[in-house]
Design an enzyme around this catalytic site. Structure first.
Site, mmCIF file in Angstrom:
data_model
loop_
_atom_site.group_PDB
_atom_site.id
_atom_site.type_symbol
_atom_site.label_atom_id
_atom_site.label_comp_id
_atom_site.label_asym_id
_atom_site.label_seq_id
_atom_site.Cartn_x
_atom_site.Cartn_y
_atom_site.Cartn_z
ATOM 1 C CE LYS A 32 12.422 -4.204 3.354
ATOM 2 N NZ LYS A 32 12.495 -4.968 2.197
ATOM 3 C CG ASN B 262 -8.000 -13.982 -3.694
ATOM 4 O OD1 ASN B 262 -8.850 -13.455 -2.989
ATOM 5 N ND2 ASN B 262 -6.989 -14.687 -3.205
ATOM 6 N N GLY B 263 -8.504 -11.560 -7.477
ATOM 7 C CA GLY B 263 -8.226 -11.255 -8.883
ATOM 8 C C GLY B 263 -9.150 -10.154 -9.383
ATOM 9 C CG HIS C 186 26.816 13.372 -11.804
ATOM 10 N ND1 HIS C 186 27.633 14.239 -12.489
ATOM 11 C CD2 HIS C 186 27.543 12.233 -11.648
ATOM 12 C CE1 HIS C 186 28.790 13.642 -12.761
ATOM 13 N NE2 HIS C 186 28.761 12.422 -12.244
ATOM 14 C CB CYS D 228 -8.101 -10.583 -2.354
ATOM 15 S SG CYS D 228 -8.741 -9.001 -2.870
ATOM 16 C CE LYS E 186 5.984 -11.359 2.310
ATOM 17 N NZ LYS E 186 7.260 -10.678 2.562
ATOM 18 C CD GLU F 80 9.036 -2.514 1.677
ATOM 19 O OE1 GLU F 80 8.356 -3.227 0.958
ATOM 20 O OE2 GLU F 80 10.076 -2.927 2.247
ATOM 21 N NE ARG G 128 -3.056 -13.439 0.162
ATOM 22 C CZ ARG G 128 -2.671 -14.196 -0.860
ATOM 23 N NH1 ARG G 128 -1.821 -15.174 -0.665
ATOM 24 N NH2 ARG G 128 -3.125 -13.972 -2.070
ATOM 25 C CD GLU H 249 15.499 -4.708 0.153
ATOM 26 O OE1 GLU H 249 15.005 -4.248 -0.890
ATOM 27 O OE2 GLU H 249 14.836 -5.317 1.010
ATOM 28 C CD1 TRP I 113 -4.634 -4.681 0.358
ATOM 29 C CD2 TRP I 113 -4.680 -4.119 -1.805
ATOM 30 N NE1 TRP I 113 -3.665 -3.744 0.152
ATOM 31 C CE2 TRP I 113 -3.669 -3.375 -1.163
ATOM 32 C CE3 TRP I 113 -4.886 -3.913 -3.167
ATOM 33 C CZ2 TRP I 113 -2.868 -2.460 -1.843
ATOM 34 C CZ3 TRP I 113 -4.092 -2.996 -3.836
ATOM 35 C CH2 TRP I 113 -3.098 -2.283 -3.171
#
Ligand code: UD1
Ligand code: BG6
Length: 675
Positions: free
Chosen positions: A550, A131-132, A569, A2, A670, A553, A33, A546, A104
Site C-alpha cells: 500500500k 481494449n486488449g 538472514h 483501457c 486498477k 503503491e 482503471r 500488503e 493505457w
C-alpha cells in the site's frame, strides 16, 4: 487499463451537448482503471461537413477528438475545437451513436494519434475503440500496406478499422450489399489476440457494433417511457426488436459506467457480435468453423449495484471512502453466508466434496489478491488438512509449474479481469484441475470461466490501491475454509468460535478505524522517510507484505514487507536509528517470537513502530523506545483483517501529505488486462 464507453439514443431527442456530456461522464467513470489518453467520436452535421463534394458516401462525417493526459483536458479541447468549428451544441438528434475510450499505452507512447477511436483513414469511414491486444497486427498491417493503406499510429488497433474498410470496399467493389455485422464478422475472423471492440461507421449511420473475445464488454439497456414496466416487459434481448419505443443503449467495459443510467444489462460473451440498429439489439454468435454466425437469445440481468457506490460522497478520495466503508463491505460479504454454527457458500456447495478430495489447493493471484490468499492460507491448511501452495500468476506461467487433475486451483482477483490470472486459469483448466474463482466482479471473465466460485460482494472498488476488496477476500477464503472443514468433528469448536468472531468483525473494524487521526500523526512523522520495513509472521506475514505494498503503491515510497523469521538472514543489516520499521506483534501463536524480534531490534537502536493488541503496550515495548499502534484483538485467523487497516490509513495519509494522486497512482492501473 483501457476503457470503453458508447452511447446510442434512439427515438428520443438529445442535444449534441447532452450526448457529449454522457460520453465524457462515461469516461470519468472509467478513469479509475488507469489511463494516459482518451478520445470520443460523435456525428457532424451533413450540411456543415467540409469537403462534402469529395465524400465517398452521403451521410454525416464523424468528428473524432483525441487527447493525451487527463479526461478534463480532452473535455476542454473538444469544447474549444467545437467552438472554433462553429458547431451547434444545441442541435438535437432523434438518433445518434457516439463512442469513447480511455487508453493505457501498450503499443506506442501516449499521444493523440495513438489514442482511440482509431480510424480507417481519411473521412473516418470506420472508427474503432479497442481494449486488449491484437497479437497478429504486424502481419495484418503489412498486408494492408500492400493494399495501399497508410498507417498513422503505432497501435495494434489501427489495423481493425482499416481492415473494416478493406472488407467493405471489396464487397462494394463486387457490387454486393453488405451489412455492418457482415463487415465486422469478416474483420474479427482475421484477428488474433484479446479484444473488446466497438465499431462506428459513416456507411451505417446511427448503428453500433460491439464484440469481444477475452475482454469484458457490457450492454446497458434503458427504456424511456416507463423504465420499470419497460424493464419488466423484456427479460430477453430477443424481444428488444425495433418496436419504435424510445430507448438509450450503452456499451461499456465496466458496469460502473452504466449503473447511473440503467440496471438492465447484458454481459456480452466471447465471440458474440451485438448489433444496435433502428432501436433493436441483435446478438450473433460467431464460430470460426462455420460460414454463418448463429442468432442467439440472451437474457438481460439486473444489476445489484447502487449509484452511491461510484460516488465519493463526503470523502475526499475513493481510497479513503473504501477504507472507511469496510464495516459495511464486510457485512455484505458475509450476508446470508453465516449460520449459527455453520456457513453456506451457494457457489461452492456442490463442489466441496471434490475440493476435500483434492491432493493440493493452489492459490493463484497478483498483488493484493495474492496477499489476501496468503493471509487466509494458514487457516485453510489447518481446517482442510490439505497442502495449500501459493502462486503469483505470472510466475506460475513463466515456470509452467505442474498442475494436476487432482488439484483445486483457486483464482483470486478483485476485478476478475487481470490478464496474468486469467492466463493461469486457462493453463489450470487445460491441465484438468478444478478451478474456483474468488472475485468482486459479477459477470467478469474469471467468474464466467471458473467451474465455480464465490463473489466477495464488497461493492465497487474504485481506488487503484485495493483496500476493502482485500479484507473481503480474506473473509471469503476464511468462510471457504470453514465450509471445506465442515465435515470434521475434531475442529467443530474451533469453527464455531471463528464463526462467532466473524459476526463481531464489522464492529471491531469500526473500532480500529478510530485510529485514523493517530495514523495521520504517524504519517506526519514519517513524511521524510526514504524507506520503510514491515515485519510480520504467521497470519500476519501477509499483513506485512500488503501494508508495504500500500505504501509503495500510493505514497510512492520504497517499502518492503518481510517475514520476521528471516530478519537475521539479511534484513538486520539495514537496521539503524533512522530507518522506520513496523513490527506486527498482535497476540497469536507467534507472539513470543515477535517479542524476541522487537528485543533484537531494540538492541540495535532500531526506529520501531510496534502494532500490538490493546493492553499489550507495556509488554511489547519494554526493552527500548517505540511508537505503538494498539488494535483490537480478534480471532487469530481474522487478525489480518484488523491489522491491515491502520496500515491502509497510514499509506493514505502519507500520500495526501506528500501531495500525490491517491486514487490513480503514477503508472498503475486498477485492472491490468495485458501481460
Ligand atoms: C447467489 C446470488 C445472490 C443471491 C444468492 C441467494 C449472484 C451473482 N449471486 O449468491 O445474488 O442473493 O445467490 O441465494 O447471482 N461463480 C463462479 N466463479 C466465480 C464466482 C462465482 O463460477 O469466480 C459462480 C458460483 O459458483 C455460483 C454463482 O457464480 O454458481 C454465484 O456465486 P455467488 O454470488 O458467490 O453465490 P451466492 O452467494 O449463492
Ligand atoms: C493491479 C492493481 O496491480 O492488479 C492492484 O493495481 C491489484 O491493486 C492487482 O492488487 C491484482 O488485481 P485483481 O483485480 O486481479 O485483484
Amino acid at each position: 487499463m483501457c476503457g470503453i464507453f458508447a452511447y446510442l439514443n434512439y427515438n428520443v431527442a438529445r442535444e449534441r451537448r447532452y450526448i457529449m456530456e454522457v460520453l465524457f461522464n462515461g469516461l470519468r467513470r472509467l478513469e479509475y482503471r488507469g489511463y494516459d489518453s482518451s478520445g470520443i467520436a460523435i456525428d457532424n452535421d451533413l450540411s456543415s461537413a467540409a469537403g462534402e463534394g469529395e465524400r465517398p458516401y452521403a451521410s454525416a462525417l464523424p468528428l473524432v477528438f483525441r487527447q493525451e493526459g487527463k479526461i478534463e483536458s480532452l473535455v476542454r479541447s473538444v469544447y474549444s475545437e467545437v467552438d472554433a468549428m462553429g458547431l451547434d451544441l444545441e442541435k438535437s438528434f432523434m438518433v445518434h451513436a457516439g463512442i469513447a475510450h480511455t487508453r493505457w499505452a501498450t503499443h506506442g507512447v501516449p499521444s493523440p494519434r495513438n489514442s482511440h477511436p482509431q480510424s480507417s483513414g481519411s473521412w473516418d469511414e470506420f472508427l474503432v475503440v479497442h481494449n486488449g491486444i491484437i497479437t497478429n497486427y504486424e502481419v495484418l498491417k503489412e498486408t494492408l500496406i500492400r493494399h495501399g493503406f497508410t498507417f498513422e499510429s503505432d497501435t495494434d488497433t489501427e489495423v481493425i478499422p482499416k481492415l473494416a474498410k478493406f472488407v467493405f470496399d471489396q464487397a462494394r467493389g463486387g457490387d454486393q450489399s453488405v451489412t455492418f455485422s457482415q463487415v465486422v464478422i469478416e474483420v474479427i475472423r482475421q484477428l488474433e489476440g484479446a479484444y473488446a471492440l466497438i465499431f462506428k461507421s459513416s456507411h451505417y449511420p446511427n448503428e453500433l457494433i460491439a464484440c469481444r473475445r477475452g475482454s469484458t464488454l457490457i450492454l446497458g439497456v434503458k427504456g424511456l417511457t416507463d423504465e420499470k414496466s419497460y424493464a419488466a416487459s423484456f427479460g430477453d434481448v430477443k424481444t428488444l426488436t425495433a418496436d419504435g419505443q424510445p430507448k438509450e443503449l450503452f456499451f461499456s467495459s465496466d458496469l460502473c459506467a452504466i449503473v447511473e443510467h440503467t440496471k438492465n444489462y447484458l454481459a456480452i460473451e466471447d465471440n458474440e457480435v451485438v448489433h444496435l440498429k433502428d432501436g433493436s439489439v441483435s446478438v450473433l454468435k460467431f464460430d470460426y468453423s462455420k460460414e454463418k454466425p448463429a442468432s442467439v437469445q440472451r437474457a438481460l440481468s439486473v444489476l445489484e449495484m447502487e449509484v452511491e457506490q461510484i460516488k465519493k460522497g463526503n470523502y475526499d478520495h475513493f481510497m479513503q471512502k473504501e477504507i472507511h466503508e469496510q464495516p459495511h463491505s464486510l457485512t455484505t460479504t458475509m450476508r446470508g453466508r453465516l449460520r449459527d454454527k455453520s456457513v453456506v457458500l451457494g457457489g461452492l456447495k456442490d463442489h466441496l466434496k471434490t475440493i476435500r478430495h483434492s491432493r493440493r489447493i493452489i492459490f493463484v493471484g497478483c498483488g493484493t489478491s495474492y496477499n489476501a490468499a496468503l493471509a487466509a492460507r494458514p487457516f485453510l491448511e489447518e481446517l482442510s488438512g490439505i497442502p495449500v501452495t501459493m502462486e503469483l500468476a505470472s510466475d506460475l506461467l513463466d515456470r509452467k509449474g505442474p498442475i494436476y487433475r487432482e488439484d483445486t486451483a483457486v483464482f483470486v482477483s478483485q476485478s476478475g479481469e487481470t490478464a496474468d490470472t486469467l492466463l493461469a486459469l486457462e493453463y489450470a483448466l487445460s491441465n484438468g484441475a478444478l478451478c474456483v474463482g474468488i472475485t468482486n466482479t459479477v459477470g467478469s471473465t474469471l467468474a464466467r470461466k471458473t467451474h465455480c466460485g464465490v463473489h466477495i460482494n464488497a461493492g465497487c472498488e474504485i481506488g487503484v490501491a485495493s483496500t476493502k476488496a482485500y479484507t473481503s477476500q480474506i473473509v471469503v477464503i476464511t468462510i471457504m475454509a470453514l465450509a471445506i472443514g465442515a465435515d470434521s468433528i475434531s475442529t467443530q469448536s474451533r469453527r464455531e468460535s471463528i464463526i462467532n468472531s466473524l459476526s463481531d468483525l464489522p464492529d471491531k473494524v469500526r473500532e480500529v478505524l478510530r485510529l485514523d487521526n493517530e495514523m495521520k500523526d504517524l504519517a506526519e512523522s514519517l513524511m521524510q522517510m526514504q524507506s520503510l520495513l514491515v515485519f510480520g509472521r504467521g497470519y500476519n506475514y501477509a499483513t506485512a507484505l500488503e501494508g508495504a505494498l500500500k505504501v509503495k503503491e500510493v505514497a510512492l515510497t520504497h517499502s518492503e514487507g518481510m517475514l520476521a523469521g528471516e530478519m537475521k538472514h539479511g534484513p538486520l543489516a539495514l537496521v539503524d536509528e533512522t530507518l522506520p520499521i513496523i513490527v506486527i506483534a498482535t497476540r497469536d501463536a507467534c507472539f513470543s517470537q515477535q517479542q524476541s524480534v522487537i528485543q533484537q531490534l531494540h538492541a540495535r537502536k532500531g526506529r520501531l513502530i510496534v502494532m500490538c493488541s490493546s493492553g499489550d503496550a507495556a509488554s511489547v515495548c519494554s526493552g527500548g523506545s517505540c511508537r505503538l499502534i494498539e488494535v483490537p484483538l480478534v480471532a487469530d485467523c481474522l487478525q489480518p483483517v484488523i491489522n491491515i487497516i491502520p496500515l491502509q490509513l497510514l499509506a493514505y495519509h502519507l500520500t495526501v501529505l506528500r501531495g500525490y494522486d491517491v486514487d490513480q497512482p503514477r503508472n498503475l492501473a486498477k485492472s491490468v488486462t495485458t501481460q
